[in-house]
Design a protein around this motif. Structure first.
Motif, mmCIF file in Angstrom:
data_model
loop_
_atom_site.group_PDB
_atom_site.id
_atom_site.type_symbol
_atom_site.label_atom_id
_atom_site.label_comp_id
_atom_site.label_asym_id
_atom_site.label_seq_id
_atom_site.Cartn_x
_atom_site.Cartn_y
_atom_site.Cartn_z
ATOM 1 N N ILE A 27 31.996 44.294 52.467
ATOM 2 C CA ILE A 27 32.110 43.263 51.437
ATOM 3 C C ILE A 27 31.579 41.968 52.044
ATOM 4 N N PRO A 28 30.726 41.223 51.329
ATOM 5 C CA PRO A 28 30.203 39.959 51.871
ATOM 6 C C PRO A 28 31.332 39.015 52.285
ATOM 7 N N GLN A 29 31.141 38.322 53.397
ATOM 8 C CA GLN A 29 32.180 37.476 53.978
ATOM 9 C C GLN A 29 32.677 36.405 53.009
ATOM 10 N N GLU A 30 31.790 35.843 52.175
ATOM 11 C CA GLU A 30 32.245 34.806 51.244
ATOM 12 C C GLU A 30 33.211 35.376 50.205
ATOM 13 N N THR A 34 37.212 34.329 49.752
ATOM 14 C CA THR A 34 37.818 33.997 48.453
ATOM 15 C C THR A 34 39.066 34.832 48.222
ATOM 16 N N LEU A 35 38.982 36.117 48.510
ATOM 17 C CA LEU A 35 40.130 37.010 48.361
ATOM 18 C C LEU A 35 41.273 36.562 49.269
ATOM 19 N N GLN A 36 40.960 36.209 50.508
ATOM 20 C CA GLN A 36 41.994 35.757 51.438
ATOM 21 C C GLN A 36 42.657 34.467 50.952
ATOM 22 N N HIS A 37 41.890 33.599 50.339
ATOM 23 C CA HIS A 37 42.442 32.356 49.789
ATOM 24 C C HIS A 37 43.501 32.666 48.721
ATOM 25 N N TYR A 38 43.175 33.582 47.807
ATOM 26 C CA TYR A 38 44.135 33.952 46.762
ATOM 27 C C TYR A 38 45.342 34.677 47.342
ATOM 28 N N VAL A 51 43.418 41.328 54.496
ATOM 29 C CA VAL A 51 42.239 42.188 54.489
ATOM 30 C C VAL A 51 42.083 42.727 55.900
ATOM 31 N N VAL A 52 41.979 44.042 56.011
ATOM 32 C CA VAL A 52 41.750 44.690 57.296
ATOM 33 C C VAL A 52 40.323 45.226 57.276
#
Length: 93
Positions: A27-30, A34-38, A51-52
């Motif tokens: 999955i692209p880092q950006e 975004t997912l980690q922010h949420y 996310v692992v």
């Protein structure tokens, strides 16, 4: 009036699709950021999502086998507080 989501549950079960084989593309880092922010916004002292990422694709045995996945969202729970950890993750998020 009650809305019926699946008027024929047996037909819905037959139409169900379960995917357990994935492309090995990361999955692209950006998008991960975004997912980690949420996920950080949902964090509590006892439960969090993360996310692992793996360096290479793995076969992981769960309910069936997941093939080629390199990244996963995992739920981390303080199991000393909860004996029903899977349910806690499901109901929390």
């Amino acid at each position: 009036m009650q809305t019926i989501l699946f008027p024929d549950p047996v037909a819905a079960m037959h139409q169900r699709y379960s995917c357990r084989s994935y492309d090995t593309t990361a999955i692209p880092q950006e998008k991960v950021a975004t997912l980690q922010h949420y996920m950080e916004a949902l964090r509590t002292d006892d439960i969090r999502l993360a996310v692992v990422s793996l360096d290479h694709a793995e076969k992981i045995g769960t309910y069936g086998i997941i093939k080629n996945a390199r990244q996963f969202v995992v739920c981390i729970v303080n199991s000393t507080l909860y004996q029903n950890t899977p349910e806690v993750c499901g109901f929390q998020f």
